[in-house]
Motif scaffolding. Structure first.
Motif, PDB file in Angstrom:
ATOM      1  N   ALA A 102       1.635  38.569  30.694  1.00 20.21           N
ATOM      2  CA  ALA A 102       3.073  38.839  30.796  1.00 20.21           C
ATOM      3  C   ALA A 102       3.277  39.733  32.016  1.00 20.21           C
ATOM      4  O   ALA A 102       2.395  40.524  32.349  1.00 20.21           O
ATOM      5  CB  ALA A 102       3.573  39.529  29.531  1.00 20.21           C
ATOM      6  N   MET A 153       2.076  27.685  17.896  1.00 20.62           N
ATOM      7  CA  MET A 153       3.323  28.383  17.567  1.00 20.62           C
ATOM      8  C   MET A 153       3.945  27.823  16.281  1.00 20.62           C
ATOM      9  O   MET A 153       4.424  28.574  15.425  1.00 20.62           O
ATOM     10  CB  MET A 153       4.323  28.250  18.714  1.00 20.62           C
ATOM     11  CG  MET A 153       3.961  29.072  19.932  1.00 20.62           C
ATOM     12  SD  MET A 153       5.265  28.932  21.173  1.00 20.62           S
ATOM     13  CE  MET A 153       4.671  30.087  22.397  1.00 20.62           C
ATOM     14  N   ARG A 167       5.288  38.822  14.872  1.00 19.72           N
ATOM     15  CA  ARG A 167       4.864  38.151  16.101  1.00 19.72           C
ATOM     16  C   ARG A 167       4.889  36.631  15.917  1.00 19.72           C
ATOM     17  O   ARG A 167       4.984  35.888  16.876  1.00 19.72           O
ATOM     18  CB  ARG A 167       3.472  38.633  16.525  1.00 19.72           C
ATOM     19  CG  ARG A 167       3.478  40.123  16.910  1.00 19.72           C
ATOM     20  CD  ARG A 167       2.100  40.599  17.268  1.00 19.72           C
ATOM     21  NE  ARG A 167       1.150  40.372  16.183  1.00 19.72           N
ATOM     22  CZ  ARG A 167      -0.154  40.581  16.290  1.00 19.72           C
ATOM     23  NH1 ARG A 167      -0.654  41.021  17.422  1.00 19.72           N
ATOM     24  NH2 ARG A 167      -0.946  40.365  15.270  1.00 19.72           N
ATOM     25  N   ILE A 175       8.576  35.358  16.583  1.00 14.56           N
ATOM     26  CA  ILE A 175       9.098  35.281  17.964  1.00 14.56           C
ATOM     27  C   ILE A 175       8.836  33.911  18.581  1.00 14.56           C
ATOM     28  O   ILE A 175       9.470  33.541  19.561  1.00 14.56           O
ATOM     29  CB  ILE A 175       8.543  36.387  18.891  1.00 14.56           C
ATOM     30  CG1 ILE A 175       7.058  36.168  19.186  1.00 14.56           C
ATOM     31  CG2 ILE A 175       8.802  37.769  18.329  1.00 14.56           C
ATOM     32  CD1 ILE A 175       6.546  37.051  20.317  1.00 14.56           C
ATOM     33  N   PHE A 176       7.919  33.170  17.986  1.00 17.84           N
ATOM     34  CA  PHE A 176       7.650  31.840  18.528  1.00 17.84           C
ATOM     35  C   PHE A 176       8.883  30.946  18.452  1.00 17.84           C
ATOM     36  O   PHE A 176       8.996  29.982  19.209  1.00 17.84           O
ATOM     37  CB  PHE A 176       6.487  31.185  17.787  1.00 17.84           C
ATOM     38  CG  PHE A 176       5.171  31.882  18.006  1.00 17.84           C
ATOM     39  CD1 PHE A 176       4.874  32.464  19.222  1.00 17.84           C
ATOM     40  CD2 PHE A 176       4.237  31.959  16.994  1.00 17.84           C
ATOM     41  CE1 PHE A 176       3.666  33.114  19.438  1.00 17.84           C
ATOM     42  CE2 PHE A 176       3.026  32.605  17.197  1.00 17.84           C
ATOM     43  CZ  PHE A 176       2.738  33.182  18.420  1.00 17.84           C
ATOM     44  N   HIS A 187      11.762  31.520  19.388  1.00 16.60           N
ATOM     45  CA  HIS A 187      12.485  31.504  20.666  1.00 16.60           C
ATOM     46  C   HIS A 187      11.540  31.467  21.871  1.00 16.60           C
ATOM     47  O   HIS A 187      11.988  31.608  22.998  1.00 16.60           O
ATOM     48  CB  HIS A 187      13.508  32.638  20.758  1.00 16.60           C
ATOM     49  CG  HIS A 187      13.044  33.948  20.266  1.00 16.60           C
ATOM     50  ND1 HIS A 187      13.244  34.383  18.976  1.00 16.60           N
ATOM     51  CD2 HIS A 187      12.369  34.927  20.882  1.00 16.60           C
ATOM     52  CE1 HIS A 187      12.724  35.577  18.832  1.00 16.60           C
ATOM     53  NE2 HIS A 187      12.182  35.933  19.961  1.00 16.60           N
ATOM     54  N   GLN A 188      10.251  31.275  21.617  1.00 19.85           N
ATOM     55  CA  GLN A 188       9.332  30.990  22.726  1.00 19.85           C
ATOM     56  C   GLN A 188       9.215  29.469  22.939  1.00 19.85           C
ATOM     57  O   GLN A 188       8.916  29.015  24.037  1.00 19.85           O
ATOM     58  CB  GLN A 188       7.934  31.547  22.404  1.00 19.85           C
ATOM     59  CG  GLN A 188       7.879  33.068  22.296  1.00 19.85           C
ATOM     60  CD  GLN A 188       7.843  33.740  23.643  1.00 19.85           C
ATOM     61  OE1 GLN A 188       7.186  33.256  24.545  1.00 19.85           O
ATOM     62  NE2 GLN A 188       8.551  34.838  23.800  1.00 19.85           N
ATOM     63  N   TYR A 211      10.935  27.789  25.939  1.00 16.09           N
ATOM     64  CA  TYR A 211      10.234  27.973  27.220  1.00 16.09           C
ATOM     65  C   TYR A 211       9.097  26.968  27.356  1.00 16.09           C
ATOM     66  O   TYR A 211       8.826  26.424  28.423  1.00 16.09           O
ATOM     67  CB  TYR A 211       9.660  29.389  27.336  1.00 16.09           C
ATOM     68  CG  TYR A 211      10.700  30.462  27.514  1.00 16.09           C
ATOM     69  CD1 TYR A 211      11.548  30.470  28.618  1.00 16.09           C
ATOM     70  CD2 TYR A 211      10.825  31.492  26.599  1.00 16.09           C
ATOM     71  CE1 TYR A 211      12.502  31.460  28.788  1.00 16.09           C
ATOM     72  CE2 TYR A 211      11.770  32.492  26.754  1.00 16.09           C
ATOM     73  CZ  TYR A 211      12.606  32.478  27.848  1.00 16.09           C
ATOM     74  OH  TYR A 211      13.547  33.449  28.004  1.00 16.09           O
ATOM     75  N   SER A 251      12.067  38.199  27.377  1.00 16.07           N
ATOM     76  CA  SER A 251      11.007  38.381  26.384  1.00 16.07           C
ATOM     77  C   SER A 251      10.463  39.814  26.388  1.00 16.07           C
ATOM     78  O   SER A 251      10.359  40.462  27.423  1.00 16.07           O
ATOM     79  CB  SER A 251       9.866  37.414  26.691  1.00 16.07           C
ATOM     80  OG  SER A 251       8.757  37.704  25.891  1.00 16.07           O
ATOM     81  N   LEU A 262       7.398  40.298  25.278  1.00  9.68           N
ATOM     82  CA  LEU A 262       6.014  39.970  24.957  1.00  9.68           C
ATOM     83  C   LEU A 262       5.040  41.074  25.369  1.00  9.68           C
ATOM     84  O   LEU A 262       4.085  41.383  24.649  1.00  9.68           O
ATOM     85  CB  LEU A 262       5.611  38.654  25.636  1.00  9.68           C
ATOM     86  CG  LEU A 262       4.277  38.062  25.223  1.00  9.68           C
ATOM     87  CD1 LEU A 262       4.240  37.759  23.736  1.00  9.68           C
ATOM     88  CD2 LEU A 262       3.979  36.787  26.016  1.00  9.68           C
TER      89      LEU A 262
END
Lengths: 346, 155
Positions: free
Chosen positions: A118, A305, A321, A324-325, A327-328, A331, B143, B145
């Motif tokens: 990241a 995910m 955690r 959150i996938f 809204h991942q 992407y 994000s 992250l």
């Protein structure tokens, strides 16, 4: 089980395995925030000769790669303990849930930190130019070493040789499709499109090698000194198998792991990475195969995910955690669109 | 999105209660955490997802499937026509979900056809995938992250 109970049980376990030591003590146990899959604990053991640092990996109640089986990765790591490949010496596997409720293994803790994929606080990548210059050859060299290991000589046949032809790619595609199916979640159209394409473009694998399965920024243990970064360990062998080495190469150069840069795993341009891996390994690359595994990389990530999301939705994990996938995934589908060509820009 | 808002909020509350609260020592901070739980548990049954997202997705998907059907013709495209006809007209989340499933079925159909026959229909569906991917990403926030992975604040 709270951390006090965990320490007590772990201490009893360690004492039985370090018979030459007088009452070694487990200290500084801490749950790690890194690693989204298995539960990871770091701890030290105080012995008469000083402190020894360890990492414990335990099967989670639910997770991204369920159903879990720690044994294959333990056996690989244990077998590679004597290899120059920077993998952590891994002495102990415990299957009996009576010890820590779920199976676990223990490995020695190597020095270094794990840069994550990241962007940094200022939007920069994980490494500066000098660090990239020293780290990239080591990361590429270690991957090349991994792919040229004589896996039969190390007794790693148990991982299952897929055999010649399209078997390796077919097995991986089926493995990840099955994981997606197992979630029971509705298939998203971008995934359906990609899976259809993958099924009709399965490549042949000239030579079956050991495949790490998750070789990328985020699984590299790195030490830094002014003007240099060094690879001290390759972590997270949960997806290790026998297959096509280009699967690892495609995963490592995937846009998934660029850490806010345009570089493969934050290190070098993707084309350079491939060229240097070819040179170091002596294994030829192939654009069509690399592209297949590049698309499969995104599908794999989606499968991971979706597995986490399903576990969260079912209440089998409260680890946010996993949530959150949700809204991942958009992407991920953006990347998939670029790689598949229905979205410009790749 | 795969998770219902209620499921997300339930998960957040469970995590706060079971994983965060035991690690928070200060009484004020613990009180604030209980207040957050109180807000969330009362919010849970009052929130609904914005239907505008589902409506725009459904309109785009329906348009793409209609174009694909036109490209294939009534015989080859019969399964698409059926799926379009059977998609409920509402509520918007259900219509969007049905059309998503229709798209998945359409790709399966196209995978069985010669590439040149499928190409115009595939192009119509691809246009929708691209537009939808952009719509989905446009509504996301930056994000966290880095912070999630390290537990350390950027700022």
């Amino acid at each position: 089980m709270d951390d006090h109970a965990l320490v007590a049980r772990l201490e009893k376990y360690v004492r039985a395995r370090l018979p030459g030591e007088h009452a070694p003590r487990v200290v500084a146990l801490e749950r790690s925030t890194e690693g989204f899959s298995q539960e990871t604990f770091i701890f030290d053991v105080e012995t008469s000769a000083g402190r020894r640092a360890f990492v414990l990996k335990r099967e989670p109640l639910a997770g991204l790669l369920e159903p879990y089986d720690l044994e294959p990765e333990f056996r690989v790591l244990h077998a590679l303990s004597s290899d120059p490949l920077p993998s952590p010496p891994t002495p102990w596997l415990e299957r009996d849930p009576i010890v820590l409720e779920r199976p676990f293994y223990v490995m020695e803790r190597l020095p270094g930190d794990v840069p994550i994929p990241a962007p940094g606080p200022d939007g920069s990548g994980p490494f500066d130019d000098a660090e990239r210059a020293t780290l990239a050859p080591e990361v590429i060299g270690a991957l090349a070493r991994l792919h040229t290991i004589d896996w039969r000589a190390y007794g790693l046949d148990f991982l299952g040789d897929p055999g010649p032809g399209r078997a390796a790619a077919t097995r991986e595609l089926q493995r990840w499709e099955a994981r997606i199916d197992a979630t029971g979640l509705p298939l998203d159209p971008p995934l359906a499109e990609a899976l259809g394409w993958l099924r009709t473009h399965v490549p042949e694998t000239p030579d079956v090698t050991l495949v790490h399965g998750d070789y990328r920024l985020g699984n590299f243990l790195v030490t830094r000194t002014p003007g240099a970064a060094r690879l001290t360990g390759v972590l997270d062998w949960e997806m290790v198998h026998l297959g096509d080495p280009l699967e690892d190469v495609a995963w490592c150069i995937s846009p998934l792991w660029r850490g806010g840069t345009s570089f493969a795993s934050g290190l070098v341009p993707p084309d350079d990475f491939v060229a240097r891996w070819v040179e170091a390994s002596g294994i030829a690359s192939d654009d069509a195969r690399l592209h297949f595994y590049g698309v499969l990389a995104i599908v794999k990530m989606a499968a991971i995910m979706l597995t986490g999301l399903r576990a969260f939705r079912d209440g089998r994990t409260h680890d946010l955690r996993m949530a959150i996938f949700d809204h991942q995934l958009p992407y991920l589908y953006l990347l998939l669109g670029m790689m598949r060509g229905w979205l410009g820009g790749f | 999105m795969q998770l219902a808002v209620e499921a997300l909020l339930d998960g957040v509350m469970q995590t706060l209660r079971q994983a965060v609260l035991p690690a928070v020592q200060g009484r004020f901070a613990r009180g604030q955490l209980f207040a957050a739980l109180d807000v969330l548990q009362n919010l849970r049954d009052r929130v609904e997802p914005k239907v505008a997202f589902d409506e725009s997705e459904a309109a785009s998907a329906s348009d793409a499937l209609t174009h694909a059907l036109d490209a294939l013709g009534p015989d080859l495209g019969a399964p698409l026509a059926r799926a379009l006809a059977e998609a409920p007209s509402g509520p918007p989340p259900e219509r969007a979900a049905a059309l998503r499933a229709a798209l998945v079925g359409a790709f399966a159909l196209l995978d069985r056809l010669p590439a040149d026959v499928a190409a115009p229909a595939r192009a119509a569906l691809a246009k929708h995938l691209a537009a939808q991917a952009m719509r989905d990403v446009a509504m996301l926030k930056p994000s966290l992250l880095q912070e999630i992975s390290t537990g350390i604040s950027k700022g």
